[in-house]
Design a protein around this motif. Structure first.
Motif, PDB file in Angstrom:
ATOM      1  N   ASP A 117       0.837  -1.193   0.000  1.00 61.27           N
ATOM      2  CA  ASP A 117       0.000   0.000   0.000  1.00 61.27           C
ATOM      3  C   ASP A 117       0.875   1.248   0.000  1.00 61.27           C
ATOM      4  O   ASP A 117       2.098   1.179  -0.134  1.00 61.27           O
ATOM      5  N   ALA A 118       0.244   2.424   0.151  1.00 59.26           N
ATOM      6  CA  ALA A 118       0.962   3.691   0.008  1.00 59.26           C
ATOM      7  C   ALA A 118       2.036   3.896   1.063  1.00 59.26           C
ATOM      8  O   ALA A 118       2.950   4.702   0.878  1.00 59.26           O
ATOM      9  N   LYS A 119       1.951   3.172   2.184  1.00 62.33           N
ATOM     10  CA  LYS A 119       2.968   3.281   3.220  1.00 62.33           C
ATOM     11  C   LYS A 119       3.975   2.141   3.161  1.00 62.33           C
ATOM     12  O   LYS A 119       4.810   1.997   4.042  1.00 62.33           O
ATOM     13  N   GLY A 120       3.883   1.332   2.135  1.00 64.91           N
ATOM     14  CA  GLY A 120       4.836   0.240   1.987  1.00 64.91           C
ATOM     15  C   GLY A 120       4.452  -1.013   2.738  1.00 64.91           C
ATOM     16  O   GLY A 120       5.270  -1.914   2.903  1.00 64.91           O
ATOM     17  N   LEU A 146      12.111   2.384   3.228  1.00 65.08           N
ATOM     18  CA  LEU A 146      10.904   2.731   3.979  1.00 65.08           C
ATOM     19  C   LEU A 146      10.722   1.744   5.132  1.00 65.08           C
ATOM     20  O   LEU A 146      10.282   2.094   6.211  1.00 65.08           O
ATOM     21  N   TRP A 147      11.017   0.499   4.882  1.00 66.03           N
ATOM     22  CA  TRP A 147      11.090  -0.561   5.870  1.00 66.03           C
ATOM     23  C   TRP A 147       9.963  -0.639   6.889  1.00 66.03           C
ATOM     24  O   TRP A 147      10.208  -0.703   8.084  1.00 66.03           O
ATOM     25  N   ASP A 262      11.540  23.339   6.267  1.00 62.26           N
ATOM     26  CA  ASP A 262      10.103  23.240   6.151  1.00 62.26           C
ATOM     27  C   ASP A 262       9.763  22.330   4.972  1.00 62.26           C
ATOM     28  O   ASP A 262      10.450  22.312   3.955  1.00 62.26           O
ATOM     29  N   GLY A 263       8.705  21.577   5.106  1.00 64.69           N
ATOM     30  CA  GLY A 263       8.332  20.647   4.048  1.00 64.69           C
ATOM     31  C   GLY A 263       9.062  19.320   4.107  1.00 64.69           C
ATOM     32  O   GLY A 263       8.929  18.507   3.192  1.00 64.69           O
ATOM     33  N   CYS A 264       9.811  19.063   5.172  1.00 67.47           N
ATOM     34  CA  CYS A 264      10.494  17.778   5.327  1.00 67.47           C
ATOM     35  C   CYS A 264       9.540  16.795   6.009  1.00 67.47           C
ATOM     36  O   CYS A 264       8.977  17.090   7.068  1.00 67.47           O
ATOM     37  N   GLU A 265       9.343  15.634   5.406  1.00 64.70           N
ATOM     38  CA  GLU A 265       8.446  14.632   5.980  1.00 64.70           C
ATOM     39  C   GLU A 265       9.075  13.252   5.925  1.00 64.70           C
ATOM     40  O   GLU A 265       9.892  12.958   5.057  1.00 64.70           O
ATOM     41  N   THR A 266       8.682  12.419   6.881  1.00 62.93           N
ATOM     42  CA  THR A 266       9.156  11.040   6.929  1.00 62.93           C
ATOM     43  C   THR A 266       8.195  10.157   6.162  1.00 62.93           C
ATOM     44  O   THR A 266       6.989  10.176   6.407  1.00 62.93           O
ATOM     45  N   LEU A 267       8.713   9.366   5.229  1.00 60.79           N
ATOM     46  CA  LEU A 267       7.879   8.486   4.431  1.00 60.79           C
ATOM     47  C   LEU A 267       7.775   7.104   5.074  1.00 60.79           C
ATOM     48  O   LEU A 267       8.611   6.709   5.875  1.00 60.79           O
ATOM     49  N   GLY A 268       6.733   6.377   4.676  1.00 62.20           N
ATOM     50  CA  GLY A 268       6.569   5.013   5.155  1.00 62.20           C
ATOM     51  C   GLY A 268       5.716   4.932   6.410  1.00 62.20           C
ATOM     52  O   GLY A 268       5.130   5.923   6.867  1.00 62.20           O
ATOM     53  N   ASP A 269       5.646   3.751   6.961  1.00 63.37           N
ATOM     54  CA  ASP A 269       4.842   3.482   8.149  1.00 63.37           C
ATOM     55  C   ASP A 269       5.673   3.789   9.385  1.00 63.37           C
ATOM     56  O   ASP A 269       6.464   2.972   9.850  1.00 63.37           O
ATOM     57  N   THR A 270       5.517   4.979   9.940  1.00 61.34           N
ATOM     58  CA  THR A 270       6.363   5.411  11.052  1.00 61.34           C
ATOM     59  C   THR A 270       6.021   4.711  12.361  1.00 61.34           C
ATOM     60  O   THR A 270       6.776   4.798  13.330  1.00 61.34           O
ATOM     61  N   PRO A 275      14.201  -0.018  13.385  1.00 60.86           N
ATOM     62  CA  PRO A 275      14.724   1.082  14.206  1.00 60.86           C
ATOM     63  C   PRO A 275      15.868   1.856  13.582  1.00 60.86           C
ATOM     64  O   PRO A 275      16.120   2.997  13.969  1.00 60.86           O
ATOM     65  N   GLN A 276      16.567   1.278  12.606  1.00 64.71           N
ATOM     66  CA  GLN A 276      17.761   1.942  12.091  1.00 64.71           C
ATOM     67  C   GLN A 276      17.538   2.690  10.792  1.00 64.71           C
ATOM     68  O   GLN A 276      18.474   3.281  10.255  1.00 64.71           O
ATOM     69  N   ALA A 277      16.325   2.666  10.245  1.00 66.28           N
ATOM     70  CA  ALA A 277      16.110   3.189   8.894  1.00 66.28           C
ATOM     71  C   ALA A 277      15.106   4.332   8.859  1.00 66.28           C
ATOM     72  O   ALA A 277      14.149   4.359   9.635  1.00 66.28           O
ATOM     73  N   ALA A 278      15.338   5.255   7.930  1.00 70.18           N
ATOM     74  CA  ALA A 278      14.400   6.354   7.704  1.00 70.18           C
ATOM     75  C   ALA A 278      14.513   6.806   6.263  1.00 70.18           C
ATOM     76  O   ALA A 278      15.574   6.720   5.646  1.00 70.18           O
ATOM     77  N   CYS A 279      13.396   7.294   5.738  1.00 64.70           N
ATOM     78  CA  CYS A 279      13.389   7.886   4.407  1.00 64.70           C
ATOM     79  C   CYS A 279      12.705   9.253   4.521  1.00 64.70           C
ATOM     80  O   CYS A 279      11.544   9.337   4.942  1.00 64.70           O
ATOM     81  N   LEU A 280      13.430  10.298   4.182  1.00 69.03           N
ATOM     82  CA  LEU A 280      12.943  11.674   4.326  1.00 69.03           C
ATOM     83  C   LEU A 280      12.723  12.287   2.951  1.00 69.03           C
ATOM     84  O   LEU A 280      13.557  12.147   2.059  1.00 69.03           O
TER      85      LEU A 280
END
Length: 370
Positions: A117-120, A146-147, A262-270, A275-280
């Protein structure tokens, strides 16, 4: 730490492709590389030395992973696993372009792509459709950078109901979180040591049952086996509290970027991610330019490209293709610490200030992606 104090330490926040080799693992390998060892399959003295060291490494890995030595198999890498999997039947799992090690598999055997889905998050209907008799499903802990976590237990039950075989890739979570892969229905587990401080050139296959995969082992590198065994032991020993430590560090990095852009957002299912991954994603700034400023200051991050796992994941989840250039990814490892983050803050401040000096160009380039 001493290098960091002198300002000579580069900070790596892009460790998805492989972490720095543990010094202790190298120390295990060095005397073997400098010694005289033969092919393990030969009958002479030097071959016997290789077999003894390889079997010792197998026993150590078995102890660390809580299985028996005859449940541990050494493969030369993902290509050999792909060839074995191809003999088993079809392959099922994430789209190959999102899961780098399995690209080789896709070229060897049929590949059925799961949908998200849209959040991976994995579509249960997709998994139910693809888990068919004769299918070997490879389940990493999540998808690309996105993990969000894959529901291993649910996949295991589906695989059992549909007479499919589930293999759980534990590489990215080894030493971070414990995954009860047997209890959750996986027949095999995979450990790629390079993902947690071990050497290249080996893939560890764990079977739920002894002799669970009928093949003759051809692995013949006792030095790599010794280094892998040490890495498995070190990562397992350091697992207590690792997930919370890495998640706290990742959250701090995300908060810093959100505060300054401004306008920075975290993608995926937060709410349900590794714990070690992020997509901005930077909707108003040029992420590629920012990554270059950070790299010049001694901080390496991933993403900011129109190809590769991050870009493929964004397109899969419905984001416009050009938006890939507005994404940065962070993947932390064992060597990343809070002390290092405190050092990084000063460098990031300078990089952000220099980046903001070209604000008109940076903002317009970021907005152009949307």
């Amino acid at each position: 730490r001493e290098r960091a104090k002198r300002g000579l330490h580069r900070i790596n926040w892009d460790q998805a492709g492989g972490q720095t080799l543990f010094p202790e693992a190298f120390q295990e390998m060095a005397p073997v590389l400098a010694g005289r060892y033969g092919a393990p399959t030969a009958p002479h003295f030097f071959a016997k030395r290789s077999r003894e060291l390889t079997e010792s490494s197998r026993a150590r890995i078995a102890a660390a992973t809580r299985v028996k030595p005859d449940q541990v198999r050494f493969l030369s890498g993902w290509a050999e696993f792909a060839a074995l999997a191809a003999k088993h039947g079809e392959l099922s799992g994430p789209p190959a372009e999102l899961y780098d090690p399995v690209v080789t598999m896709a070229s060897v055997a049929g590949w059925q792509a799961w949908r998200f889905d849209a959040k991976g998050r994995l579509s249960p209907d997709s998994a139910r459709q693809e888990l068919k008799p004769g299918v070997l499903a490879v389940a990493p802990p999540g998808i690309a950078h996105l993990w969000p976590r894959l529901p291993l237990g649910e996949l295991g039950r589906l695989a059992a109901d549909r007479n499919a075989v589930l293999a759980a890739d534990l590489s990215w979570l080894w030493g971070v979180e414990e995954i009860p892969w047997m209890e959750q229905g996986a027949k095999f587990a995979l450990l790629d040591p390079v993902r947690f401080g071990g050497p290249h050139g080996i893939l560890i296959l764990l079977a739920r049952e002894a002799g669970g995969w009928p093949h003759a082992e051809t692995f013949a590198d006792p030095a790599v086996a010794a280094g892998a065994a040490r890495a498995v032991e070190i990562a397992a020993a350091g697992s207590a509290g690792a997930a919370n430590r890495l998640a706290t560090l990742r959250d701090g990095i995300e908060a810093y970027f959100a505060k300054h852009f401004d306008g920075c957002e975290t993608l995926g299912d937060t709410e349900n991610r590794l714990p070690q991954a992020a997509c901005l994603r930077f909707t108003r700034w040029n992420a590629e330019g920012l990554s270059k400023f950070l790299d010049a200051s001694g901080i390496s991050v991933g993403g900011a490209a129109t190809t590769g796992p991050v870009a493929q994941a964004l397109r899969l989840l419905g984001h416009p293709p050009a938006a890939a250039s507005a994404a940065l990814s962070v993947w932390l490892g064992f060597e990343n610490t809070q002390e290092e983050f405190e050092i990084a803050k000063g460098r990031m401040f300078e990089a952000v200030r220099a980046f903001r000096a070209v604000v008109p160009t940076a903002r317009l380039a970021g907005q152009a992606a949307f």
